[in-house]
Design an enzyme around this catalytic site. Structure first.
Site, short mmCIF file in Angstrom:
data_model
loop_
_atom_site.label_atom_id
_atom_site.label_comp_id
_atom_site.label_asym_id
_atom_site.label_seq_id
_atom_site.Cartn_x
_atom_site.Cartn_y
_atom_site.Cartn_z
N ASP A 39 -17.94 -56.45 -13.48
CA ASP A 39 -17.36 -55.61 -14.53
C ASP A 39 -17.43 -54.14 -14.15
O ASP A 39 -18.52 -53.57 -14.05
CB ASP A 39 -18.11 -55.86 -15.85
CG ASP A 39 -17.40 -55.23 -17.05
OD1 ASP A 39 -16.35 -54.60 -16.86
OD2 ASP A 39 -17.94 -55.37 -18.16
N MET B 197 -22.72 -55.32 -13.37
CA MET B 197 -21.96 -54.09 -13.66
C MET B 197 -21.76 -53.32 -12.36
O MET B 197 -22.72 -53.02 -11.65
CB MET B 197 -22.71 -53.20 -14.66
CG MET B 197 -22.89 -53.79 -16.05
SD MET B 197 -21.38 -54.27 -16.91
CE MET B 197 -20.46 -52.71 -16.93
N MET C 242 -22.74 -54.13 -25.44
CA MET C 242 -23.46 -52.98 -24.90
C MET C 242 -24.12 -52.30 -26.10
O MET C 242 -23.72 -51.21 -26.52
CB MET C 242 -22.49 -52.05 -24.15
CG MET C 242 -22.07 -52.65 -22.80
SD MET C 242 -20.54 -51.96 -22.15
CE MET C 242 -19.37 -53.01 -23.00
N HIS D 69 -11.73 -60.27 -22.22
CA HIS D 69 -13.04 -59.59 -22.21
C HIS D 69 -13.06 -58.51 -23.29
O HIS D 69 -12.18 -57.65 -23.34
CB HIS D 69 -13.26 -58.98 -20.82
CG HIS D 69 -14.61 -58.37 -20.62
ND1 HIS D 69 -15.73 -59.11 -20.29
CD2 HIS D 69 -15.01 -57.07 -20.67
CE1 HIS D 69 -16.77 -58.29 -20.15
NE2 HIS D 69 -16.37 -57.05 -20.38
N MET E 16 -19.47 -51.68 -27.98
CA MET E 16 -20.35 -50.54 -27.66
C MET E 16 -20.85 -49.90 -28.94
O MET E 16 -20.11 -49.81 -29.93
CB MET E 16 -19.58 -49.49 -26.85
CG MET E 16 -18.97 -50.05 -25.58
SD MET E 16 -18.21 -48.73 -24.61
CE MET E 16 -17.47 -49.70 -23.29
N HIS F 206 -18.83 -58.86 -24.47
CA HIS F 206 -19.84 -58.12 -23.71
C HIS F 206 -20.48 -57.09 -24.64
O HIS F 206 -19.85 -56.10 -25.00
CB HIS F 206 -19.13 -57.43 -22.52
CG HIS F 206 -20.00 -56.56 -21.69
ND1 HIS F 206 -19.48 -55.67 -20.77
CD2 HIS F 206 -21.35 -56.42 -21.60
CE1 HIS F 206 -20.47 -55.03 -20.16
NE2 HIS F 206 -21.61 -55.46 -20.66
N ASP G 260 -15.27 -55.58 -25.09
CA ASP G 260 -16.38 -54.66 -24.86
C ASP G 260 -16.88 -54.05 -26.16
O ASP G 260 -16.21 -53.19 -26.75
CB ASP G 260 -15.95 -53.54 -23.90
CG ASP G 260 -15.85 -54.05 -22.47
OD1 ASP G 260 -16.84 -54.61 -21.98
OD2 ASP G 260 -14.79 -53.87 -21.85
N SER H 75 -10.01 -56.52 -19.73
CA SER H 75 -10.80 -55.90 -20.79
C SER H 75 -9.87 -55.16 -21.75
O SER H 75 -9.16 -54.23 -21.34
CB SER H 75 -11.79 -54.89 -20.20
OG SER H 75 -12.26 -54.05 -21.25
#
Ligand code: DX5
Ligand code: ZN
Length: 228
Positions: free
Chosen positions: A176, A141, A72, A37, A41, A70, A39, A12
């Site tokens: 994750d 998660m 979020m 990966h 957010m 990913h 992330d 990540s």
């Protein structure tokens, strides 16, 4: 992107140097990362804010493997096309991000990406049972999403139930949060094949000293494979 259940390590870049993403991505891939990966957010679905489509688009030319994005964020649907345009290979949305995950997964596939669904620690495996035919990846998660470097929450029972439910379908199980050489064997034995690792890959290394990334990736992979 062909399907297989061999162990894949997905560093990540949340744990990378934010001023140097291109070089960091090149370094982890040169050191054996299988996927990258990313992330995303929004400071709303999770209490932290990272980057959006223009940044992800800038990462794209550096990623030669698989760009695993990913999300979020909530809402998801208005941004699906932007992440397709940014070049995501896999786009994962949280089941908890809205009431219409079924529609979201269809829209992700319709935009030409693989579709993932992520489950917070409090969400049971059974919640995705009726989505498995629309899904290419279930992300379990093992921390509450929002930050790197948190303590692993044991979800091996959930992983086992998912593995049974998935059967022969070509659906990856991704883990994750808090993955390191100690926790990787637990989730690999339970049936996970994609291991996201932020702190455990980036700790101690840098683009000037990338061999440490390689040592860290090999340590997580060897620990996971030893459990199979
Ligand atoms: C957490 C993120 C993770 C995180 C993992 O919200 O989704 O991908 O970067 O970090 P570590 O491996 O440090 O727990
Ligand atoms: Zn993640």
């Amino acid at each position: 992107m062909s399907f297989d259940r061999s162990i894949k390590i997905a560093p990540s870049i949340l744990s990378a140097d934010f001023a140097n993403f291109g070089a960091e991505i090149q370094a982890i891939e040169a050191q054996g990362a299988d996927w990258v990966h990313v992330d995303v957010m929004d400071g709303h679905f999770v209490p932290n804010l990272t980057f959006g489509p223009p940044a992800v688009k800038a990462f794209r030319p550096h990623v030669k493997t698989v760009m695993d994005v990913h999300l979020m964020i909530t809402p998801v649907d208005p941004y699906i096309q932007a992440y397709a345009d940014a070049g995501a290979d896999i786009l994962t949305a949280h089941l908890e991000a809205g009431p219409h995950t079924h529609r979201t997964l269809q829209a992700i596939r319709a935009a030409g990406m693989k579709a993932g669904v992520a489950l917070n620690p409090g969400t049971p495996a059974e919640a995705v049972e009726h989505l498995l035919d629309l899904t290419d990846l279930v992300c379990v998660m093992t921390v509450n999403p929002g930050f790197g470097g948190q303590k692993f929450i044991d979800m091996t029972g959930k992983v086992r139930r998912l593995r049974d439910m998935i059967g022969d379908r070509p659906v990856h199980i991704e883990i994750d949060g808090g993955v390191d050489p100690e926790t990787a064997p637990l989730v690999a034995a339970a049936g996970a094949d994609v291991l996201v690792a932020g702190s455990a890959v980036f700790k101690g290394g840098s683009v000037e000293n990338p061999g440490v990334y390689g040592d860290n990736i090999r340590a997580v992979r060897a620990a996971a494979e030893s459990a199979l």
